[in-house]
Design a protein around this motif. Sequence first.
Motif, PDB file in Angstrom:
ATOM      1  N   THR A 327     -31.477  70.977  97.136  1.00  0.00           N
ATOM      2  CA  THR A 327     -32.849  70.495  97.267  1.00  0.00           C
ATOM      3  C   THR A 327     -32.805  69.047  97.742  1.00  0.00           C
ATOM      4  O   THR A 327     -31.774  68.379  97.660  1.00  0.00           O
ATOM      5  CB  THR A 327     -33.573  70.520  95.908  1.00  0.00           C
ATOM      6  OG1 THR A 327     -32.862  69.655  95.011  1.00  0.00           O
ATOM      7  CG2 THR A 327     -33.627  71.932  95.345  1.00  0.00           C
ATOM      8  N   ALA A 330     -31.674  66.856  94.970  1.00  0.00           N
ATOM      9  CA  ALA A 330     -30.237  66.910  94.710  1.00  0.00           C
ATOM     10  C   ALA A 330     -29.475  66.160  95.801  1.00  0.00           C
ATOM     11  O   ALA A 330     -28.484  65.471  95.527  1.00  0.00           O
ATOM     12  CB  ALA A 330     -29.774  68.351  94.620  1.00  0.00           C
ATOM     13  N   VAL A 597     -33.631  76.611  90.408  1.00  0.00           N
ATOM     14  CA  VAL A 597     -33.850  75.159  90.371  1.00  0.00           C
ATOM     15  C   VAL A 597     -35.246  74.803  90.863  1.00  0.00           C
ATOM     16  O   VAL A 597     -35.809  75.486  91.718  1.00  0.00           O
ATOM     17  CB  VAL A 597     -32.825  74.409  91.260  1.00  0.00           C
ATOM     18  CG1 VAL A 597     -31.434  74.518  90.665  1.00  0.00           C
ATOM     19  CG2 VAL A 597     -32.841  74.922  92.676  1.00  0.00           C
ATOM     20  N   ALA A 613     -37.972  77.055  90.107  1.00  0.00           N
ATOM     21  CA  ALA A 613     -37.086  77.845  89.256  1.00  0.00           C
ATOM     22  C   ALA A 613     -37.894  78.965  88.624  1.00  0.00           C
ATOM     23  O   ALA A 613     -39.005  78.755  88.158  1.00  0.00           O
ATOM     24  CB  ALA A 613     -36.495  76.956  88.178  1.00  0.00           C
ATOM     25  N   ARG A 622     -25.403  74.694  86.726  1.00  0.00           N
ATOM     26  CA  ARG A 622     -26.513  73.759  86.563  1.00  0.00           C
ATOM     27  C   ARG A 622     -26.945  73.173  87.905  1.00  0.00           C
ATOM     28  O   ARG A 622     -26.233  73.267  88.906  1.00  0.00           O
ATOM     29  CB  ARG A 622     -26.162  72.665  85.578  1.00  0.00           C
ATOM     30  CG  ARG A 622     -24.919  71.881  85.925  1.00  0.00           C
ATOM     31  CD  ARG A 622     -24.727  70.717  84.968  1.00  0.00           C
ATOM     32  NE  ARG A 622     -24.419  71.158  83.610  1.00  0.00           N
ATOM     33  CZ  ARG A 622     -24.065  70.339  82.628  1.00  0.00           C
ATOM     34  NH1 ARG A 622     -24.003  69.040  82.847  1.00  0.00           N
ATOM     35  NH2 ARG A 622     -23.794  70.784  81.430  1.00  0.00           N
ATOM     36  N   SER A 623     -28.100  72.583  87.889  1.00  0.00           N
ATOM     37  CA  SER A 623     -28.695  72.060  89.123  1.00  0.00           C
ATOM     38  C   SER A 623     -27.795  70.999  89.739  1.00  0.00           C
ATOM     39  O   SER A 623     -27.197  70.180  89.031  1.00  0.00           O
ATOM     40  CB  SER A 623     -30.057  71.436  88.832  1.00  0.00           C
ATOM     41  OG  SER A 623     -30.897  72.400  88.272  1.00  0.00           O
ATOM     42  N   ASP A 624     -27.777  70.972  91.053  1.00  0.00           N
ATOM     43  CA  ASP A 624     -26.927  70.025  91.767  1.00  0.00           C
ATOM     44  C   ASP A 624     -27.262  68.587  91.426  1.00  0.00           C
ATOM     45  O   ASP A 624     -26.380  67.741  91.345  1.00  0.00           O
ATOM     46  CB  ASP A 624     -27.079  70.244  93.282  1.00  0.00           C
ATOM     47  CG  ASP A 624     -26.583  71.610  93.712  1.00  0.00           C
ATOM     48  OD1 ASP A 624     -25.364  71.816  93.729  1.00  0.00           O
ATOM     49  OD2 ASP A 624     -27.434  72.481  94.016  1.00  0.00           O
TER      50      ASP A 624
END
Lengths: 800, 482, 202
Positions: A327, A330, A597, A613, A622-624
């Motif tokens: 994203t 991220a 996410v 998400a 887990r999310s970047d």
Amino acid sequence: MADQPTDAPPALTITVNGASVRCAPGELLIAAAERAGTYIPRFCHHERMKPVGMCRMCLVDVDSGRGPALQPSCMVTVAEGMVVDTESPRAKRAQEGILEMLLVNHPLDCPVCDKGGECPLQDQTVAFGPGESRFVEEKRHYEKPIAISDLVYLDRERCILCDRCTRFAKDVAGDPLIHFIARGNETQVNTFPDHPFASYFSGNTVQICPVGALTAEPYRFTARPWDLAEVESTSTVDTTGARVVLQSSRDRLVRVLGLDSEATNWGWLSDKERFAYEASAGPTRLVEPLRREDDEFVPARWSAASSFAAEAIKDKRVGVLGGARLTVEAQFAWSAMLEQLATSVIADTQLADGLPAQLVLGLPRATIARACAPGGVVVHIGADLKEELPTLFLRLRHAIQNDGVSLIELTPGATSLSPMSAASIHPVPGALAQAARDAVSGTGGAAYEIASRLLASGRPVTVIGGRGNLAEDASFAAEAISTIVGEVDNVRFLPALRRGNVHGALELGFTPGFGPGGVRESTGNQADAVGILEAAANGAIDTLILLGADPLGDVPDADLAQHALAGVANLIAVDLFMTDSCRYANIVLPAAGYGEVDGSFLNLEGRLSPVAAKVTPPGQARSDWMIAVDVAMSAGVDLGFDSLDECRMALSGAVGTFAPVDWSGLARAEDGQLLDLTRDWVPDLVPAVVAPPLDGYGLRLVVDRTLWDLGTMVQESPSLAGLANDAVLSVSREDFERLGVAPGSEVTVTSSTGTHRMAVQSSDTLPRGAARLPFRHAGFDARRLLAAGEAVIEIRVSAN
Amino acid sequence: MSPAGTALPHAPGFIANDTPRIVTSRFEYEDSYTLERYLATGGYEGIRAALGRPPAEVHGEVRDATVLGRGGAGFPAGVKWGFMPPNVWPRYLVVNGDESEPGTYKDRLLMERDPHQLIEGCLIACYAVGLSRCFLYIRGEMALAQERVAKALNDAYAAGYVGRNVLGSGFSVDIVLHWGAGAYVVGEETALIESLEGNRGMPRLKPPYFPAAIGLYGKPTIVNNVETLANLPWILNNGAAAYKAIGTETSPGTRMVAVSGHVERPGVYEIINGTTTFRDLLYNDEYCGGIRGGRALKAFVPGGGSAPWFTPDQLDLPFEGSQIGPQGSMLGSGAVMVMDETTDIPKAALSLTRFYAHESCGKCVPCREGGTWLERILSRVVDGNGTRRDLDLLLEVGASICPGDFPHASNERLGLSASPFPYQMTTICFVGPSAFAPVHSALTLFPEEFEARVRDDDPSDDASTDRPKGVPVELKGLTHGG
Amino acid sequence: MSRLNAGNEMLAREIIARYPLPKSALIPLLHLAQEQDGHITNDAMEHLAELVGVTPAEVLGTCSFYEMFKLAPTGRYLVNICGTMSCQLLGADELLHHAEHVLGVAVGGTTDDGRFTLEKAECQAACTEAPCLQVNYRHEYRVTPSDFDRLVADLRSGARDIPEHGTLSRVRQHIPANRSVGAVPPQQVTGPPEWLPTEEAK
């Protein structure tokens, strides 16, 4: 949308059930009434397709001055003073009658039907229908669902012959592979025997089917509508940024539907955008951090993994490949973390298969709406859009067919849009830049003259430009694009890059020569993907980070990629799957994927829209952006945010492009927010390298991508994995006949990389002197013919 | 000229009479279909006359003659031509030779017996409206007509009457022979155009009501019936005034009518338009010579299978559309089907309803589902398996196809007053209503024949009649994008 | 199971050239395929799809709409007995029963020797000559049971000359090149015909 009111003030007034309704001229009655709160039942009408008036469900009493008469409201355009009664006894009687007749042959299998609970026929029957059937005869019978493609099943007994799927196939997708067959009461929808509905867009027919006649293989029998939870999101499958609805059941993604966004996808999706959710929902995901011990991966705790990564980055010379999966938030978090930790960073989100960033970032950007606006001219430089950006292809196809948009093609071979193009020019590899100059000047034949005339016509011109041939130096496409944009008035550029959120990554500086916000930088990050791999291979960097990149699969020079991955001191992979490239890593960090996410996505227009998400990431993935924050924390650095909102605030503060974003309104804006990408610099003309002269014996190679390939996303989606064909070398009919072999025969192909054997076939889409291989297919890896540094690839093909 | 009442065996079904013969004048000759005979009997003089005048004047002549379309709707050809939008090109002429309305037999005779007359009519029309591509669409199941027209076209091309530079005038037109493959609905002009485009012959949505503006390939197109065009050579040779001197002001000239069924002499007659009555046609010796075996007339279909039925009460109505409509039917395509007192009315109605159900194109729901449903209920009734409720159901299903009053004739015996033509319909074209027309006529005019055929309903079936309707729900259809 | 043979393919191209758009030729071409093979084969439909530039599904969509196109082999003679009103009033049902009895097949069936396929048909535009029937779309009028017996006998013996199922007109239209005006795609026509006086071309 032709039948919706525009920004122009409504010009006329009609009366619907006694109330005045202001309408735009040309608006369809059914739409005007709905806008005013009167929903007229319908089955065949679909607002994105031409009305056909077949189901007759929307009959209402319309008085245009000659007394009320029953008219299908999907066919009637509003007229001043029109008086409409949607609930007159006669209209009600007609609607009841239609419903009864629709049910005459419709099976009563709602309890086992996927559509049950979200079925317009079921709903309208409950609301309007008679309580019982007076039809006592035997209903029509057909074999229960037949597979009309690998992805779609058809139950002809449930079909009410509304022409939605067949109309979509022909008018919207241009794939009339399903059709009405037979006549009258025996009419059915079907394919030609042994010619399946192999359309890239087949899933749309399932979504628009008003009954349960069409069902999609991935969703069949997996959930009930009332069990589904859903959220609106944006597809990250390609750069179009199609708006979608993600639906889950029991914390698993089970379905993706297209959302009707006026700006982007109009409700349509490619089958990849629709079904590739299977990959993130699948069982092969990385679920815990992995650390290499000798030749084995062993699970690691996040804290240890973060520490390892922090050590490998802090005060190190770092290279980064990828980032397009992430994203925008991220991407920002990673770029901020790297900037604070590393000694130096070189990063490229394009894997030597794209365009010079300065063109993508610096040319005045177009929107899809501009490209498709009535009366415009589109110049397409690149490969078949149907393969590269299928949803954009649908929009453009519609614009050409219905809105008088003229298309000029500068493509290696004929494309799906060639039959409707005004000028279709297919230069052999190495001749693209010259062809663009000729298209401007009008020299070289009829097509060039037409192109020149269109370009000089003063009509708005949009250049849709990508990399049509991976076996041709990027500078050819770059010069062609620069030439048209530079020489033509009233022109804008829509980059046809392909990979996910690549535009977010470019905007955040994951590209040589630019910092975040499209700011030019002449020092620091100056290496492209090839340079980064070389640096990794020869020790010029200490650490290589693969941010969702699989260079072994994607970089044209596979040998270089292999040397880099094997040679670099530290390799960190952040991914959803254990790709071939990941296997070289010292540490593998499991990232959260599509549907797992929250964040945002920047599409090819510079349109920021939300990704959401819906389900929990598997295991410890887990999310970047959180990974970046964790790594920074492990290195003792506080990035200044530890929530998404804080990350966004920091982003808006740090990167000018995102300063004006209304983050809180983003989720509500159906068409996202279009960012201002105006730069204070002008891109340089990129001159094409010099191609060697044609020798008259060899063929020049075209390597391009297809929608279905061996890419991770396709291969990790069980329903899609089998759709990629084996690679076959295509040559023009003349060149094929010269070979004198049977189609599919193995031939010998010689290039500067050596001698190879592969199957060959004749193609009507290629010019003489060109040969084509698809990129990343089984059967033969096209990269084996590619040699680094060559402007074009010459091959010799011989029968034995 | 053969005396009135003479059958001409080489023109099967055609019966000569004493009225002026505009379109059947050559039927006397066994070789009437040859170019030689055509030229020997004044052939291609009409187009020669036309070419000497400006196209607009030729158009004016045809408009002044008020040639009513002979395909069924009876719309004046010259007016229809005038619907072509100015300065939109190309334009096309499509000749509707897809004759297949039950009871109709005339266009095939004109094509088999006098193909050059039709070709000449096409030439005149093409010249008058300024177009150079004409498609002559002949019904698929007419091998002989196709043969005769193909031969005539080949001869006419070779002799310079068709093609480039007709008769040295500069006027150029191709007439392409096209033929169908078995679908009644293709007789509907927009379905004909779809079929000519190589598609399924499914009628287009109205409006536009005429394909004059948006027709073949979306271009201005005139669709004219064979008999309509066959009138044109005579009009160009004799003038609109001479044409209008025959018949009445609103229905001038002659028209061909096929009378079939229970008459002494079934046949195809060229009759005076507007004045000839059904009584003349059915009873005069010059025409059918009465009901077979001197029996009583029970009912007749005045204008092809789609038309609501008449009984002896309407015998004195003339062939004048403006008088037939208010009486509850239409003149249609010149087809009278006669039923004598022995006729099994429900069975006769079934033969027509079955036809239209079978010929439904399947495009719109009321026709596709309703037509077949009507056929099934009626079959049940005819077979003696129907109940009283089935008779109501027939009318109910019919009302779903044609809401409101369905046209019917007056009947003194039943104390019925007429309900005028046309009907409201929920369908795209008239095929659906046509499936209901015979059911409605038969049930309305001869209820006793149905009453006698059905049994009483089983009262145990009644339990379900008061079932409550469903509870209304939010009617938004698909959650997304639907 | 065949594509059009070389001669028919040439003929097909000639027919296609008469139409402003190739798909318009589809029905005549399907007739040509049926003339060649007696019915329409999948291979023929695929071939026609190539010739007119559509998908095979579109060819099947058109083909299956029209009753005369048979997707399975039929007898050499297709006997269609009309059952619509005028014929029904004058004994069509009886004629059909007689035909079933004489041919020994039910409606829709083909005789064992492959000579006759019997069908009940809808109105054949010969209503005054009821009851009527067609053999390969050539009319027989006012057919009595004994007429029918004689017809069958004559067809069996060859005394009646009716071309095999698939052949309709035995005369093909031929437009000589020097006489033809020629077909132009509609989008390429921008003005009135050359011969039309300018004041008329309004």
